[in-house]
Design a protein around this motif. Structure first.
Motif, PDB file in Angstrom:
ATOM      1  N   UNK A 144      27.439 -44.745 -43.398  1.00 44.74           N
ATOM      2  CA  UNK A 144      27.439 -43.653 -44.373  1.00 44.74           C
ATOM      3  C   UNK A 144      26.004 -43.181 -44.581  1.00 44.74           C
ATOM      4  N   UNK A 145      25.843 -41.872 -44.798  1.00 42.16           N
ATOM      5  CA  UNK A 145      24.512 -41.311 -44.987  1.00 42.16           C
ATOM      6  C   UNK A 145      24.577 -40.115 -45.925  1.00 42.16           C
ATOM      7  N   UNK A 146      23.458 -39.827 -46.559  1.00 43.94           N
ATOM      8  CA  UNK A 146      23.348 -38.657 -47.416  1.00 43.94           C
ATOM      9  C   UNK A 146      22.921 -37.413 -46.652  1.00 43.94           C
ATOM     10  N   UNK A 147      22.651 -37.562 -45.340  1.00 43.93           N
ATOM     11  CA  UNK A 147      22.233 -36.438 -44.502  1.00 43.93           C
ATOM     12  C   UNK A 147      23.099 -36.414 -43.247  1.00 43.93           C
ATOM     13  N   UNK A 148      23.564 -35.223 -42.892  1.00 45.15           N
ATOM     14  CA  UNK A 148      24.355 -35.061 -41.669  1.00 45.15           C
ATOM     15  C   UNK A 148      23.800 -33.887 -40.884  1.00 45.15           C
ATOM     16  N   UNK A 149      23.625 -34.087 -39.606  1.00 47.21           N
ATOM     17  CA  UNK A 149      23.157 -33.030 -38.707  1.00 47.21           C
ATOM     18  C   UNK A 149      24.367 -32.508 -37.944  1.00 47.21           C
ATOM     19  N   UNK A 150      24.893 -31.358 -38.373  1.00 43.98           N
ATOM     20  CA  UNK A 150      26.080 -30.777 -37.731  1.00 43.98           C
ATOM     21  C   UNK A 150      25.611 -29.989 -36.510  1.00 43.98           C
ATOM     22  N   UNK A 151      25.345 -30.730 -35.444  1.00 42.87           N
ATOM     23  CA  UNK A 151      24.723 -30.132 -34.255  1.00 42.87           C
ATOM     24  C   UNK A 151      25.531 -29.015 -33.642  1.00 42.87           C
ATOM     25  N   UNK A 152      26.830 -28.987 -33.817  1.00 43.88           N
ATOM     26  CA  UNK A 152      27.626 -27.914 -33.220  1.00 43.88           C
ATOM     27  C   UNK A 152      27.318 -26.553 -33.826  1.00 43.88           C
ATOM     28  N   UNK A 181      16.812 -43.844 -15.798  1.00 43.01           N
ATOM     29  CA  UNK A 181      15.364 -43.932 -16.006  1.00 43.01           C
ATOM     30  C   UNK A 181      14.961 -43.509 -17.413  1.00 43.01           C
ATOM     31  N   UNK A 182      15.876 -42.820 -18.124  1.00 44.01           N
ATOM     32  CA  UNK A 182      15.561 -42.395 -19.487  1.00 44.01           C
ATOM     33  C   UNK A 182      16.866 -42.109 -20.239  1.00 44.01           C
ATOM     34  N   UNK A 183      16.854 -42.448 -21.512  1.00 45.51           N
ATOM     35  CA  UNK A 183      17.904 -42.041 -22.448  1.00 45.51           C
ATOM     36  C   UNK A 183      17.240 -40.996 -23.341  1.00 45.51           C
ATOM     37  N   UNK A 184      17.724 -39.773 -23.287  1.00 49.31           N
ATOM     38  CA  UNK A 184      17.085 -38.684 -24.024  1.00 49.31           C
ATOM     39  C   UNK A 184      18.041 -38.127 -25.064  1.00 49.31           C
ATOM     40  N   UNK A 185      17.478 -37.658 -26.178  1.00 51.37           N
ATOM     41  CA  UNK A 185      18.314 -37.064 -27.224  1.00 51.37           C
ATOM     42  C   UNK A 185      17.543 -35.973 -27.943  1.00 51.37           C
ATOM     43  N   UNK A 186      18.291 -35.102 -28.587  1.00 51.17           N
ATOM     44  CA  UNK A 186      17.676 -34.054 -29.395  1.00 51.17           C
ATOM     45  C   UNK A 186      17.062 -34.682 -30.645  1.00 51.17           C
ATOM     46  N   UNK A 187      17.836 -35.523 -31.346  1.00 53.02           N
ATOM     47  CA  UNK A 187      17.344 -36.160 -32.572  1.00 53.02           C
ATOM     48  C   UNK A 187      17.673 -37.643 -32.560  1.00 53.02           C
ATOM     49  N   UNK A 188      16.645 -38.453 -32.787  1.00 51.74           N
ATOM     50  CA  UNK A 188      16.811 -39.885 -33.035  1.00 51.74           C
ATOM     51  C   UNK A 188      16.682 -40.064 -34.537  1.00 51.74           C
ATOM     52  N   UNK A 189      17.809 -40.301 -35.202  1.00 47.07           N
ATOM     53  CA  UNK A 189      17.776 -40.437 -36.660  1.00 47.07           C
ATOM     54  C   UNK A 189      17.577 -41.880 -37.107  1.00 47.07           C
ATOM     55  N   UNK A 190      17.257 -42.774 -36.157  1.00 48.03           N
ATOM     56  CA  UNK A 190      17.061 -44.187 -36.483  1.00 48.03           C
ATOM     57  C   UNK A 190      15.612 -44.534 -36.789  1.00 48.03           C
ATOM     58  N   UNK A 220      18.195 -43.034 -43.834  1.00 45.49           N
ATOM     59  CA  UNK A 220      18.957 -44.231 -44.146  1.00 45.49           C
ATOM     60  C   UNK A 220      20.450 -44.046 -43.886  1.00 45.49           C
ATOM     61  N   UNK A 221      21.065 -45.098 -43.367  1.00 43.93           N
ATOM     62  CA  UNK A 221      22.510 -45.132 -43.148  1.00 43.93           C
ATOM     63  C   UNK A 221      22.987 -46.512 -43.583  1.00 43.93           C
ATOM     64  N   UNK A 222      24.164 -46.540 -44.197  1.00 44.49           N
ATOM     65  CA  UNK A 222      24.627 -47.767 -44.854  1.00 44.49           C
ATOM     66  C   UNK A 222      26.052 -48.127 -44.434  1.00 44.49           C
ATOM     67  N   UNK A 223      26.332 -49.427 -44.343  1.00 45.18           N
ATOM     68  CA  UNK A 223      27.737 -49.835 -44.196  1.00 45.18           C
ATOM     69  C   UNK A 223      28.508 -49.435 -45.457  1.00 45.18           C
ATOM     70  N   UNK A 224      29.802 -49.209 -45.307  1.00 48.49           N
ATOM     71  CA  UNK A 224      30.632 -48.737 -46.431  1.00 48.49           C
ATOM     72  C   UNK A 224      30.564 -49.660 -47.643  1.00 48.49           C
ATOM     73  N   UNK A 225      30.375 -50.947 -47.428  1.00 49.13           N
ATOM     74  CA  UNK A 225      30.349 -51.893 -48.548  1.00 49.13           C
ATOM     75  C   UNK A 225      28.947 -52.110 -49.131  1.00 49.13           C
ATOM     76  N   UNK A 226      27.961 -51.315 -48.668  1.00 47.86           N
ATOM     77  CA  UNK A 226      26.595 -51.476 -49.168  1.00 47.86           C
ATOM     78  C   UNK A 226      25.981 -50.135 -49.584  1.00 47.86           C
ATOM     79  N   UNK A 227      26.821 -49.232 -50.078  1.00 42.75           N
ATOM     80  CA  UNK A 227      26.338 -47.906 -50.471  1.00 42.75           C
ATOM     81  C   UNK A 227      25.487 -47.981 -51.731  1.00 42.75           C
ATOM     82  N   UNK A 228      24.380 -47.241 -51.775  1.00 44.92           N
ATOM     83  CA  UNK A 228      23.653 -47.140 -53.037  1.00 44.92           C
ATOM     84  C   UNK A 228      24.518 -46.373 -54.042  1.00 44.92           C
TER      85      UNK A 228
END
Length: 194
Positions: free
Chosen positions: A28-36, A140-149, A168-176
């Motif tokens: 779970x996260x408070x930010x979502x990148x709707x890439x589509x 030889x490479x793993x490439x991405x537009x956004x690495x949110x980690x 930040x991303x959280x498991x469902x049972x550890x939400x702030x």
């Protein structure tokens, strides 16, 4: 292109969203990148993928083919391959595992750029890399537009990201508490077939 310029493309497309979201990873996260919302615009997609292709060339030199995980990676994988002047194929889930289908092949030993849209944990990327290796490709490479980690994801190959965020991303049972108080949205597609 730097991280702020990438985020400007997302903002301009209305794709940088705030709220309470379940990501494809299940976190779970408070930010979502709707890439589509970005990828529906060929000009935005071209700018992003041209910059990603330049980063790939700078990191590993030439590649022979781009391979992406379906569905989210197909558009950026195709456009990045176009910018690199190489073929683009994708893997799909079959029986729970990524596999090449549709008569796609990877030449034995081909230098492969695995191209993904957004990386959170690296799970889809690792599964894609494994499928490529099983098919005889040399990732030889793993490439991405956004690495949110924030650089913590392990995609199973050296990671090249056009933009890097530490969201930040959280498991469902550890939400702030402030995130738990917001109604949850599940905008991804991974759980639609389950």
């Amino acid at each position: 292109m730097n991280t702020e310029q990438v985020l400007d493309e997302f903002r301009a497309a209305g794709a940088l969203r705030e709220g309470h979201f379940v990501l494809s990873s299940g976190l779970h996260s408070g930010v979502f990148l709707q890439k589509n919302l970005v990828f529906q615009h060929p000009d935005r997609t071209e700018r992003l993928c041209r910059a990603l292709a330049e980063k790939i060339r700078a990191a590993v030199g030439g590649v022979d083919i781009c391979v992406s995980p379906a569905v989210g990676g197909i558009i950026p994988g195709y456009e990045t391959a176009r910018q690199l002047g190489v073929p683009s194929v994708y893997v799909e889930r079959e029986g729970g595992e990524f596999r090449l289908r549709r008569a796609f092949e990877i030449p034995e030993g081909a230098r492969v750029a695995m191209v993904e849209d957004i990386v959170t944990t690296g799970l889809s990327s690792r599964e894609c890399v494994e499928a490529i290796r099983k098919a005889g490709g040399n990732v030889v490479v793993a490439a991405c537009i956004v690495d949110r980690s924030g650089g913590r994801a392990d995609p199973g190959a050296p990671l090249v990201a056009l933009a890097q965020l530490d969201v930040p991303a959280y498991p469902a049972d550890q939400l702030p508490p402030e995130l738990a108080a917001i109604p949850v949205e599940d905008p991804g597609s991974r759980r639609l077939s389950k």
